[in-house]
Design a protein around this motif. Sequence first.
Motif, PDB file in Angstrom:
ATOM      1  N   SER A 115       0.835  -1.214   0.000  1.00 22.32           N
ATOM      2  CA  SER A 115       0.000   0.000   0.000  1.00 22.32           C
ATOM      3  C   SER A 115       0.862   1.252   0.000  1.00 22.32           C
ATOM      4  N   GLU A 116       1.875   1.262   0.840  1.00 21.60           N
ATOM      5  CA  GLU A 116       2.787   2.417   0.874  1.00 21.60           C
ATOM      6  C   GLU A 116       3.380   2.691  -0.500  1.00 21.60           C
ATOM      7  N   LEU A 117       3.811   1.620  -1.163  1.00 25.07           N
ATOM      8  CA  LEU A 117       4.500   1.777  -2.444  1.00 25.07           C
ATOM      9  C   LEU A 117       3.542   2.198  -3.549  1.00 25.07           C
ATOM     10  N   LEU A 118       2.309   1.659  -3.514  1.00 24.13           N
ATOM     11  CA  LEU A 118       1.324   2.079  -4.515  1.00 24.13           C
ATOM     12  C   LEU A 118       1.080   3.578  -4.384  1.00 24.13           C
ATOM     13  N   GLU A 119       0.929   4.009  -3.144  1.00 28.98           N
ATOM     14  CA  GLU A 119       0.781   5.434  -2.855  1.00 28.98           C
ATOM     15  C   GLU A 119       1.960   6.229  -3.442  1.00 28.98           C
ATOM     16  N   LEU A 120       3.154   5.736  -3.181  1.00 27.21           N
ATOM     17  CA  LEU A 120       4.385   6.410  -3.615  1.00 27.21           C
ATOM     18  C   LEU A 120       4.443   6.575  -5.137  1.00 27.21           C
ATOM     19  N   VAL A 121       4.015   5.538  -5.869  1.00 22.43           N
ATOM     20  CA  VAL A 121       4.095   5.630  -7.332  1.00 22.43           C
ATOM     21  C   VAL A 121       2.825   6.211  -7.950  1.00 22.43           C
ATOM     22  N   GLY A 122       1.949   6.768  -7.089  1.00 20.61           N
ATOM     23  CA  GLY A 122       0.799   7.511  -7.584  1.00 20.61           C
ATOM     24  C   GLY A 122      -0.386   6.661  -8.002  1.00 20.61           C
ATOM     25  N   LEU A 123      -0.530   5.462  -7.426  1.00 22.27           N
ATOM     26  CA  LEU A 123      -1.694   4.623  -7.728  1.00 22.27           C
ATOM     27  C   LEU A 123      -2.469   4.386  -6.425  1.00 22.27           C
ATOM     28  N   ASP A 124      -3.794   4.502  -6.523  1.00 24.26           N
ATOM     29  CA  ASP A 124      -4.652   4.375  -5.350  1.00 24.26           C
ATOM     30  C   ASP A 124      -4.644   2.918  -4.843  1.00 24.26           C
ATOM     31  N   PRO A 125      -4.137   2.674  -3.630  1.00 17.98           N
ATOM     32  CA  PRO A 125      -3.989   1.276  -3.183  1.00 17.98           C
ATOM     33  C   PRO A 125      -5.266   0.430  -3.280  1.00 17.98           C
ATOM     34  N   PRO A 126      -6.431   0.876  -2.757  1.00 13.40           N
ATOM     35  CA  PRO A 126      -7.612  -0.004  -2.828  1.00 13.40           C
ATOM     36  C   PRO A 126      -7.996  -0.356  -4.267  1.00 13.40           C
ATOM     37  N   ALA A 127      -7.747   0.569  -5.194  1.00 12.73           N
ATOM     38  CA  ALA A 127      -8.167   0.325  -6.580  1.00 12.73           C
ATOM     39  C   ALA A 127      -7.214  -0.616  -7.323  1.00 12.73           C
ATOM     40  N   TYR A 128      -5.973  -0.691  -6.884  1.00  8.30           N
ATOM     41  CA  TYR A 128      -4.972  -1.432  -7.669  1.00  8.30           C
ATOM     42  C   TYR A 128      -4.472  -2.717  -7.039  1.00  8.30           C
ATOM     43  N   ARG A 129      -4.554  -2.792  -5.707  1.00 10.50           N
ATOM     44  CA  ARG A 129      -3.999  -3.931  -4.978  1.00 10.50           C
ATOM     45  C   ARG A 129      -4.347  -5.292  -5.578  1.00 10.50           C
ATOM     46  N   GLU A 130      -5.638  -5.465  -5.900  1.00 10.08           N
ATOM     47  CA  GLU A 130      -6.127  -6.792  -6.311  1.00 10.08           C
ATOM     48  C   GLU A 130      -6.122  -7.002  -7.821  1.00 10.08           C
ATOM     49  N   LYS A 131      -5.660  -6.011  -8.571  1.00 11.61           N
ATOM     50  CA  LYS A 131      -5.681  -6.174 -10.030  1.00 11.61           C
ATOM     51  C   LYS A 131      -4.605  -7.160 -10.472  1.00 11.61           C
ATOM     52  N   TYR A 132      -4.830  -7.721 -11.656  1.00 13.22           N
ATOM     53  CA  TYR A 132      -3.817  -8.569 -12.287  1.00 13.22           C
ATOM     54  C   TYR A 132      -3.099  -7.751 -13.358  1.00 13.22           C
ATOM     55  N   PRO A 133      -1.858  -8.123 -13.691  1.00 12.83           N
ATOM     56  CA  PRO A 133      -1.095  -7.354 -14.674  1.00 12.83           C
ATOM     57  C   PRO A 133      -1.850  -7.097 -15.984  1.00 12.83           C
ATOM     58  N   SER A 134      -2.661  -8.056 -16.433  1.00 15.15           N
ATOM     59  CA  SER A 134      -3.376  -7.855 -17.707  1.00 15.15           C
ATOM     60  C   SER A 134      -4.418  -6.749 -17.610  1.00 15.15           C
ATOM     61  N   GLN A 135      -4.737  -6.309 -16.392  1.00 11.98           N
ATOM     62  CA  GLN A 135      -5.746  -5.250 -16.218  1.00 11.98           C
ATOM     63  C   GLN A 135      -5.105  -3.862 -16.092  1.00 11.98           C
ATOM     64  N   LEU A 136      -3.791  -3.788 -16.357  1.00 14.55           N
ATOM     65  CA  LEU A 136      -3.081  -2.520 -16.194  1.00 14.55           C
ATOM     66  C   LEU A 136      -2.682  -1.938 -17.548  1.00 14.55           C
TER      67      LEU A 136
END
Length: 363
Positions: A115-136
């Motif tokens: 979560s800390e790192l997602l925040e750091l790279v500008g991505l909202d943790p709850p929205a991205y945590r559970e995604k798979y690479p193909s969804q990015l």
Amino acid sequence: MIELRNVTKLYGTTVALNGISIRVAEGELCVLIGPSGCGKSTTLRLVNRLVEPTSGEIFLDGKPVRSFVPETLRRGIGYVIQSIGLLPHMTVEQNIGIVPKLLGWDMERREKRASELLELVGLDPPAYREKYPSQLSGGEAQRIGVARALAADPPVLLMDEPFGAVDPLNREAIQDEFASIQRKLRKTVVFVTHDLDEAVRLADHVVVMKDGVVVQEGAPEHILEQPSNDFVQDFVGSDRVLKRLSRFSVEDHTEQGEPVPLPAGSAGRSYITPLSENPVRPVWKVDPSGLLLGLSVPGDDQLFHPPEPFWVHPSSNLREALALMLYLHVSHLPVVDEHRKFIGEVTAAQIYAITRRGVGHGA
Ligand SMILES: Nc1ncnc2c1ncn2[C@@H]1O[C@H](COP(=O)(O)OP(=O)(O)O)[C@@H](O)[C@H]1O
Ligand SMILES: [Mg+2]
């Protein structure tokens, strides 16, 4: 922090590196740049022992890298590559947690770190945590690649054309974000690119390579000012004067300027004459609290409102300031803070003075 000492690498009869020596100081972002095939990736991979040298020695923090078990070495070095290498069957959070898991961190600690790192790279943790690479998108995947490399907080990052596959618009955004992350974290970074604009935007130190040797190294503004030979001159291009201006901040070149408070409630009128043919120093008109209203020319109290924005911020660079001067046909710009409070001015004369210092080799 990182040193290659007289390293040669042969692949069969191909000389990939020819007695190269490079030193990267702690906390420095060093960019290796040069045409395809000049040995940039090989140089990087020698540091984490994905490649072994034919001769010469590589040191990490004073210790020869061959004295480490390669797996242990790699856990202590973040590595980001263009094709990212996110594992498709793992979520974003699991991908970020790969090295922490190898290091034995428990689930709770890994999730918190992700979560800390997602925040750091500008991505909202709850929205991205559970995604798979193909969804990015490409840019998002690249941000996850950076987050993953930073997961176990390694002191060293190796980045091989990490943003090369991101489209140009997103690439600038991700470069700016990475620059601001680096200002905070101060990792020792070796960053490979063939994109000079990227090097100018990010580097503390640039190493220009050709055919497995270093042809020139130094601060980007120095290399742009004085390319040491025709190869570097061609490589940096004929707009190197402009590129170099982007290394100078408005903040460091703000002069005093002449703010004059207008009484509250005085009327102004629209801007008519640009100052291009009239290179007098404008009088900047501010309201009683110091907020910029417009300008007048000496001897005429008329208040002009140029089309907005006619100011720059201290965080802008001189290339951006010059572009705005050319666009507005003016030779002076006010410098204001984020509330538009007057700070000072930048002038074309200063910019010319800097570019005159930068004539250098063959120009
Ligand atoms: N695994 C390999 N086997 C054979 N030749 C290689 C290998 N890796 C790189 N090379 C050669 O070494 C030279 C340098 O390659 P590389 O370091 O990948 O350059 P760059 O990253 O600057 O494009 C090139 O001539 C390339 O073809
Ligand atoms: Mg390469």
